[in-house]
Each structure stands twice: as C-alpha cells, then as structure tokens.
Design an enzyme around this catalytic site. Structure first.
Site, PDB file in Angstrom:
ATOM      1  N   GLN A 167      -4.973  -1.568   9.618  1.00  0.00           N
ATOM      2  CA  GLN A 167      -4.861  -2.881   8.998  1.00  0.00           C
ATOM      3  C   GLN A 167      -5.404  -3.956   9.950  1.00  0.00           C
ATOM      4  O   GLN A 167      -5.067  -3.977  11.137  1.00  0.00           O
ATOM      5  CB  GLN A 167      -3.389  -3.164   8.629  1.00  0.00           C
ATOM      6  CG  GLN A 167      -3.174  -4.436   7.832  1.00  0.00           C
ATOM      7  CD  GLN A 167      -3.746  -4.383   6.425  1.00  0.00           C
ATOM      8  OE1 GLN A 167      -3.929  -3.317   5.825  1.00  0.00           O
ATOM      9  NE2 GLN A 167      -4.064  -5.540   5.872  1.00  0.00           N
ATOM     10  N   ASP A 225     -11.285   2.561   3.793  1.00  0.00           N
ATOM     11  CA  ASP A 225     -11.496   1.112   3.729  1.00  0.00           C
ATOM     12  C   ASP A 225     -12.981   0.777   3.496  1.00  0.00           C
ATOM     13  O   ASP A 225     -13.316  -0.358   3.136  1.00  0.00           O
ATOM     14  CB  ASP A 225     -11.086   0.472   5.069  1.00  0.00           C
ATOM     15  CG  ASP A 225      -9.805  -0.331   4.964  1.00  0.00           C
ATOM     16  OD1 ASP A 225      -9.468  -0.771   3.857  1.00  0.00           O
ATOM     17  OD2 ASP A 225      -9.151  -0.517   6.007  1.00  0.00           O
ATOM     18  N   LYS A 228       0.847  -1.203   0.000  1.00  0.00           N
ATOM     19  CA  LYS A 228       0.000   0.000   0.000  1.00  0.00           C
ATOM     20  C   LYS A 228       0.881   1.251   0.000  1.00  0.00           C
ATOM     21  O   LYS A 228       0.640   2.189  -0.749  1.00  0.00           O
ATOM     22  CB  LYS A 228      -0.948  -0.014   1.223  1.00  0.00           C
ATOM     23  CG  LYS A 228      -2.073  -1.041   1.086  1.00  0.00           C
ATOM     24  CD  LYS A 228      -2.896  -1.236   2.345  1.00  0.00           C
ATOM     25  CE  LYS A 228      -3.900  -2.374   2.141  1.00  0.00           C
ATOM     26  NZ  LYS A 228      -4.706  -2.700   3.332  1.00  0.00           N
TER      27      LYS A 228
HETATM   28  N1  GUN Z   1      -7.006  -7.007   6.149  1.00  0.00           N
HETATM   29  C1  GUN Z   1      -7.284  -7.733   5.045  1.00  0.00           C
HETATM   30  N2  GUN Z   1      -7.831  -6.943   4.092  1.00  0.00           N
HETATM   31  C2  GUN Z   1      -7.897  -5.705   4.609  1.00  0.00           C
HETATM   32  C3  GUN Z   1      -8.349  -4.458   4.103  1.00  0.00           C
HETATM   33  O1  GUN Z   1      -8.844  -4.328   2.987  1.00  0.00           O
HETATM   34  N3  GUN Z   1      -8.236  -3.402   4.951  1.00  0.00           N
HETATM   35  C4  GUN Z   1      -7.735  -3.515   6.200  1.00  0.00           C
HETATM   36  N4  GUN Z   1      -7.686  -2.423   6.960  1.00  0.00           N
HETATM   37  N5  GUN Z   1      -7.303  -4.649   6.707  1.00  0.00           N
HETATM   38  C5  GUN Z   1      -7.380  -5.743   5.903  1.00  0.00           C
END
Ligand code: GUN
Length: 293
Positions: A96, A119, A52
């Site tokens: 996350q 998100d 990211k």
């Molecule tokens: N863990 C797995 N996929 C995601 C996501 O799209 N966003 C976040 N914040 N955590 C994750």
C-alpha cells in the site's frame, strides 16, 4: 443526465467474481490469495487496506495482511517482498502506498515480481499495457474502463480530456482511452498543472476524466452540454456531519456540472468503489494464471 452508479456495478462485478471463485473451489482448486503489506498508520491507507481485506472475505478469497511500523528499513521491506515473490500460495500482493520517506517507492514496486503485481504498477505491466498486451492494469483506470463498458458509453472517435498526469491514474487512463479497443479508440488530450489554456480544451471535450486531486476544480463554465464526466478525485475534507470527521470531495463541482452532463460519476459512489473490485479481478486472473501462466 444519467448518474453512473459505481455501487451497482461494483456489486455486479463482485457477484461475478464470487461465482468464479465458487466454481474454482468446486473444481478442487485453491482459493485466490491476495497479500497486502501496509507500512505505518496513514489514515487513508488503513481504511483502504481494511476494505480490501473485507472484500476478499466477501468474495471467498484468502487474504494476508502484513503490517509494519514506519520505522521498518527499506532492506527489511524488500526482503519481505522477496519472500512473497517466492511463496507459491500467494497469487498476488500489493504494498500500500504512500510509503515513509526513507523507503523508495520505485525500488519497492520494481522488487515485486511482475507476475504477482496485481496493482499493475511494475514497469513491465505498465509497458505491456501501453502496447496493448495482456497485463495487470492498475485499479483506478481499470475501474473507469469497466464503468464506461457497462454503461455502454460511446468512446470511439470522441475527444477525451484527461486532467492529471499521475503514474497511477492520468497516464494509464490516457493510454487505455487511446487504444484501439472498446472502450477506447478516443482522441486523447492530457492536461496538467502547467496547461495554459485548460478551459479552452475542456470545452471541446466529449469525455472528461478529472484526476488532479483538487476538490471542485471543474466548474460548469468549463464543460459543454452533453459531456461525460468521470470524477476520480477523492480528497478528504474535514466535516462536522460525519462520524469519521471528514468526507470525500471530488474534482468536479457536482451540483452545477451535473445538469450539463449526459453521464457523470458521483463522489463518493462512483469510481472509488470500482477500484477494489479491479484489484480483486486482477488477483483472480493471477490465481487462474490467465496472464502469465
Ligand atoms: N494508494 C492509493 N491507491 C493505491 C493503490 O491502488 N494501490 C496501492 N498499493 N497503494 C495505493
């Protein structure tokens, strides 16, 4: 059979976003700014967060990575979220997941200002999505919709079977596929671990979205000829063939199912590559104030 190339589409969308960022900078605006909080040292999470941050750099975004040990208290984390909510320089941020057991994920998600929730996990964004209002749509469902759109795969009136009912993928993609929009407008059936006659249902499907997290679960005898398959599975399995010592496996037994398909996404190289792009797209929307002003 057409292989849906997540890499090509992800690169296309990235180039479009990078172009928009350039225009913003040329117009004297600030760079979109994404902040990412990561707690602990989950291998998957560390890899995702690194990608990211790297994608932010590639596209001209500013990014801030905030790392905590898994001993951080819930109160400390909530206080950092409050700080980011108030920080005018941060357009959007994510925490996350998964989080350590002593921290409530739901509490954390609800603490994030929904206007910065890129998100798309906050109940306000989920609620707005389910009634077709402008909102941040979470990364995986949004990536799937983008792939269907760019490959011009017909969905209107089709029977779409979603396998899996998670809050992050199954429920939102079912909601989007039934919405009166393109892609969308489908008849949607949601199956899960308690579904009794699964094969009977998948055999009727024009489109199958497999998001249950069981490697190679969907086999050739479960699908009809001409089906469209979107494989959301990304289970890490040990492998002696890769440097990292693992590889990703989808929910679909690709080699036997692919010959029966009109379209199919590979794993890796399909939906997974689209998810980060979707997050960056949401961050761009946040920076432009397009959803919540
Ligand atoms: N863990 C797995 N996929 C995601 C996501 O799209 N966003 C976040 N914040 N955590 C994750």
């Amino acid at each position: 059979m057409i292989l849906i190339d997540g890499k090509v589409i992800a690169e296309q969308v990235k180039a479009e976003i990078a172009g928009e960022v350039k225009e913003m900078i040329a117009a004297g605006k600030k760079r979109p700014h994404l902040a990412v909080i990561i707690v602990g040292h989950d291998g998957g999470s560390e890899t995702y967060v690194a990608s990211k941050v790297k994608s932010c750099e590639q596209l001209g975004f500013k990014s801030t990575k905030i790392e905590y040990e898994d001993t951080i208290s819930e109160a400390e984390l909530l206080s950092k979220i409050e700080e980011l909510n108030k920080d005018a320089d941060v357009d959007g941020f994510i925490v996350q997941l998964p989080l350590p057991k002593h921290i409530s994920e739901q509490k954390v998600i609800e603490a994030i200002d929904y206007r910065k929730d890129v998100d798309g996990f906050h109940p306000i964004n989920i609620g707005r999505m389910s009634i077709g209002m402008p909102c941040y749509v979470s990364a995986t469902p949004s990536g799937i919709i983008e792939l269907l759109k760019r490959y011009e795969i017909p969905t209107s009136g089709k029977h779409c079977v979603v396998i899996g009912r998670s809050n992050i993928v199954g429920k939102p993609i079912a909601s989007l596929m039934m919405q009166k929009s393109v892609p969308g407008d489908a008849t949607v059936t949601v199956c899960h671990s308690r579904t009794r006659n699964l094969k009977e249902i998948t055999l009727q499907a024009d489109i199958i979205i497999a998001a249950l997290g069981k490697p190679e679960f969907l086999t050739a005898d479960m699908v009809k000829d001409g089906v469209v398959i979107i494989d959301v599975g990304t289970t890490r399995v040990p492998s002696t063939e890769t440097k990292s010592g693992f590889r990703l496996k989808g929910d679909v037994k690709f080699d036997e199912v692919a010959p029966k398909c009109s379209y199919i996404t590979p794993v890796p190289g399909g939906v997974g590559l689209m998810t980060i792009v979707s997050l960056l797209k949401n961050t761009l929307l946040a920076a432009k104030g397009e959803i919540y002003g």
